[in-house]
Design an enzyme around this catalytic site. Sequence first.
Site, PDB file in Angstrom:
ATOM      1  N   SER A   3     -68.394   0.696   5.888  1.00 37.26           N
ATOM      2  CA  SER A   3     -67.381   0.530   6.910  1.00 37.26           C
ATOM      3  C   SER A   3     -66.664  -0.814   6.873  1.00 37.26           C
ATOM      4  O   SER A   3     -65.678  -1.019   7.572  1.00 37.26           O
ATOM      5  CB  SER A   3     -68.013   0.717   8.290  1.00 37.26           C
ATOM      6  OG  SER A   3     -69.009  -0.260   8.542  1.00 37.26           O
TER       7      SER A   3
ATOM      8  N   SER B 266     -72.662  -0.561   4.343  1.00 37.56           N
ATOM      9  CA  SER B 266     -71.296  -0.897   4.742  1.00 37.56           C
ATOM     10  C   SER B 266     -70.779  -2.236   4.251  1.00 37.56           C
ATOM     11  O   SER B 266     -69.584  -2.504   4.343  1.00 37.56           O
ATOM     12  CB  SER B 266     -71.169  -0.839   6.275  1.00 37.56           C
ATOM     13  OG  SER B 266     -71.236   0.483   6.727  1.00 37.56           O
TER      14      SER B 266
ATOM     15  N   LYS C  88     -64.602  -8.954  10.074  1.00 34.95           N
ATOM     16  CA  LYS C  88     -64.665  -7.513  10.355  1.00 34.95           C
ATOM     17  C   LYS C  88     -64.422  -7.285  11.845  1.00 34.95           C
ATOM     18  O   LYS C  88     -65.063  -7.909  12.698  1.00 34.95           O
ATOM     19  CB  LYS C  88     -66.031  -6.956   9.951  1.00 34.95           C
ATOM     20  CG  LYS C  88     -66.143  -5.442  10.098  1.00 34.95           C
ATOM     21  CD  LYS C  88     -67.480  -4.933   9.569  1.00 34.95           C
ATOM     22  CE  LYS C  88     -67.570  -3.402   9.669  1.00 34.95           C
ATOM     23  NZ  LYS C  88     -68.833  -2.873   9.127  1.00 34.95           N
TER      24      LYS C  88
END
Length: 479
Positions: free
Chosen positions: A157, A181, A82
């Site tokens: 996210s 997320s 990420k």
Amino acid sequence: MTDLHYLSAHELLEAYRTMALSPVEVLDAVEARADAVEPAVNALSDRLQERARAAAVEAEARYAGRGGGEPRPLEGIPVAVKEEQPIAGLPLRLGSLLTDDTPSPVTHPVVERVLAAGGVVHARATTPEYSCAAFTQSALWGVTRNPWNLGYGPGGSSGGSGAALAAGTTILATGSDIGGSIRLPASLCGVVGFKPPYARVPGIPPFNLDTYCHDGPMARTVADTALLQNLIAGAHPVDPVSLPATRPVVPDAAKARGLKVAFAVTIGDFPIDPDVAANTRALADSLRSAGIKVEEVAIPITQETVFTAALIHYGAIFGPMITELGDDDRLSRYARRFADRAGQALAAHGFFKGLSMEADIQQALADVFADYDAIICPTLGSAGFLADDDYVDHGVTVDGTYLDFYLSAALTPVFNVASRHPVLNIPTGRAANGVPTGAQIVGRAYDDATPFHIGATAEEIHRWWADPVWRPDLTGKAI
């Protein structure tokens, strides 16, 4: 051997050890898959091809005994990181036009441990701006789409991580979770994601001190998720509150038999779309058939309590990070709206009120865990969020109920409030729109093993990624 990009990490490690496959061969397959589908999916913010190839060549040499030492636990496995988790020497853009290409001076502990274990970090995955949305789009990186239905988003996210796993453009991925997320993208992309209990996995200051914040693993299988979790967990000097490593979790369906599980088709008054409810009930039924004692319960936690408490918390910590950026018109509407909404909640109620509401949520869960080993409930009440929508000017309708705030469709923030509970998202099926649905398996505080044992049971029954039918069809699709 076909579809190398959809093999599990465990399958690849065995094939590497027997020399049936090489890390370079697998990296080539993953890169070829990304070349083919990334224009449509847009899950990877950076492709680190040169350094990834060097790592794969080194891994191949280790397996062949040509120097470099013995193969490490993730040797040669492609991993997408990420982008929010920095890598020294690479820019940390956070999905924002307000950032620049200044190289990061630090590497996140999670990434450090992936690299130390021999993982081939071949890409970084997209996020919304400052990771403050449950969808994944930004002016910097564009719109990330759900491989199962390109008209929908992959959640957020950690949406790039979830979409990359579903699309076959990585084998493992990392995520982070402040309100769902990890779990929301895992649910919407039909993969597995684990929100560890607070401080199990080290973070970086200052958000390592935020009890809502969790870094964690994502993968296509329960066993792969546990593999990555075991490697990234444990105390780290950059995070003084991180917990010492515990015994590694090894998912074992046999250990789930006889467990007593509370099944909640919803929590409190959260609305649930019919497809989501039906798929969650089907999961509960299948676990019963496997010898797990599943009983339906009511959990008296209201949506208003959860989101008032959560917004107060965000208003005190996360929101100010955004508002401190100033009145810059390059900041996305959704980031500004999130900060405004959170700030208003804090101003209206005060931090102590939020703590009191959090205590009520924690107690309601404690009452359930007094009688049960785990809780199973939906991850998201809705069947998905549209890919091209920022949900600033409107909310969402779930099972006929209009919710002013789109994130109110998520049941995930309950367990950011109750942050010491480990939560594993597993797939439960697909909705009529083709988008996968998921369930949260919630363990007692710091009991990481139980959700994985239950997840292994479900995976043993439903097979998911072991079945070639469970694949998004991206053939010929483009936007």
